[in-house]
Scaffold this motif. Structure first.
Motif, short mmCIF file in Angstrom:
data_model
loop_
_atom_site.label_atom_id
_atom_site.label_comp_id
_atom_site.label_asym_id
_atom_site.label_seq_id
_atom_site.Cartn_x
_atom_site.Cartn_y
_atom_site.Cartn_z
N SER A 25 0.68 5.52 16.15
CA SER A 25 1.39 4.10 15.55
C SER A 25 0.48 3.68 14.67
CB SER A 25 1.21 3.16 16.95
OG SER A 25 1.72 1.79 16.43
N CYS A 26 0.87 3.47 13.50
CA CYS A 26 0.01 2.93 12.58
C CYS A 26 0.33 1.58 12.10
CB CYS A 26 0.15 3.96 11.14
SG CYS A 26 -0.67 3.53 9.70
N CYS A 31 4.34 1.05 8.02
CA CYS A 31 4.59 1.79 9.48
C CYS A 31 4.87 0.49 10.46
CB CYS A 31 3.42 2.65 9.96
SG CYS A 31 3.29 4.19 9.07
N GLN A 32 4.10 -0.69 10.10
CA GLN A 32 4.14 -1.59 11.08
C GLN A 32 5.48 -2.39 11.00
OE1 GLN A 32 1.14 -4.52 10.51
NE2 GLN A 32 2.22 -6.15 11.47
N LYS A 34 8.20 -0.63 10.10
CA LYS A 34 9.36 0.52 10.59
C LYS A 34 9.20 0.48 12.28
CE LYS A 34 8.26 3.94 8.17
NZ LYS A 34 8.20 5.35 7.55
N SER A 36 7.51 2.79 13.66
CA SER A 36 7.61 4.33 13.85
C SER A 36 6.57 4.78 14.97
CB SER A 36 7.44 5.07 12.70
OG SER A 36 8.43 4.96 11.69
N LEU A 38 4.85 8.12 15.21
CA LEU A 38 4.63 9.42 14.44
C LEU A 38 4.04 10.63 15.34
CD1 LEU A 38 3.75 7.94 11.33
CD2 LEU A 38 6.03 8.60 11.87
N HIS A 67 8.31 9.14 2.28
CA HIS A 67 8.88 8.47 3.42
C HIS A 67 10.30 8.57 3.33
CE1 HIS A 67 5.31 6.42 4.71
NE2 HIS A 67 4.92 6.43 3.53
N ASN A 93 9.30 10.80 13.30
CA ASN A 93 9.51 9.57 14.10
C ASN A 93 10.04 9.79 15.48
OD1 ASN A 93 9.91 6.94 15.15
ND2 ASN A 93 11.12 6.33 13.54
#
Length: 115
Positions: A25-26, A31-32, A34, A36, A38, A67, A93
């Motif tokens: 989790s990024c 990423c925050q 989305k 996702s 990963l 992406h 994802n």
């Protein structure tokens, strides 16, 4: 093990080989947003079951990660780039993979915002 996944509408479908031992989790700016989780695999382990032309792509910052997302439903099932060793990688994802227990997958938190 082979896993099947897709975006929400099913336009982007894929299979990916491997065992999901953990996810990342990024908190970087994309990423925050989305949300996702990963799972990183060699790009060769990911097989698209729909034409790549059905995907849309977004890059930002250093423009080294593609992406990938569905232009119909907007879901981001995977991204593509290179690993630290230069080999082609995919960031899948796992929220788009069917039939897995997300709560059972250990999640590592990565501070992408500071990178």
């Amino acid at each position: 093990m082979t896993h099947s996944g897709s975006c929400h509408c099913g336009r982007i479908r894929f299979e990916v080989d491997g065992d999901i031992g953990s996810a990342l989790s990024c908190n970087c700016s994309i990423c925050q947003r989305k949300g996702s989780l990963l799972w990183f695999v060699p790009r060769a382990a990911l097989r698209l079951l729909a034409p790549e032309s059905d995907t849309a792509s977004y890059t930002f910052n250093k423009h080294v990660i593609q992406h990938r997302f569905c232009p119909t439903c907007g879901i981001h099932p995977y991204g593509e780039g290179q690993g630290p060793d230069g080999d082609a990688m995919a960031a899948v994802n796992i929220r788009c993979i069917e039939g897995i227990d997300l709560a059972a997958v250990p999640v590592t938190h990565f501070d992408g915002r500071s990178k």
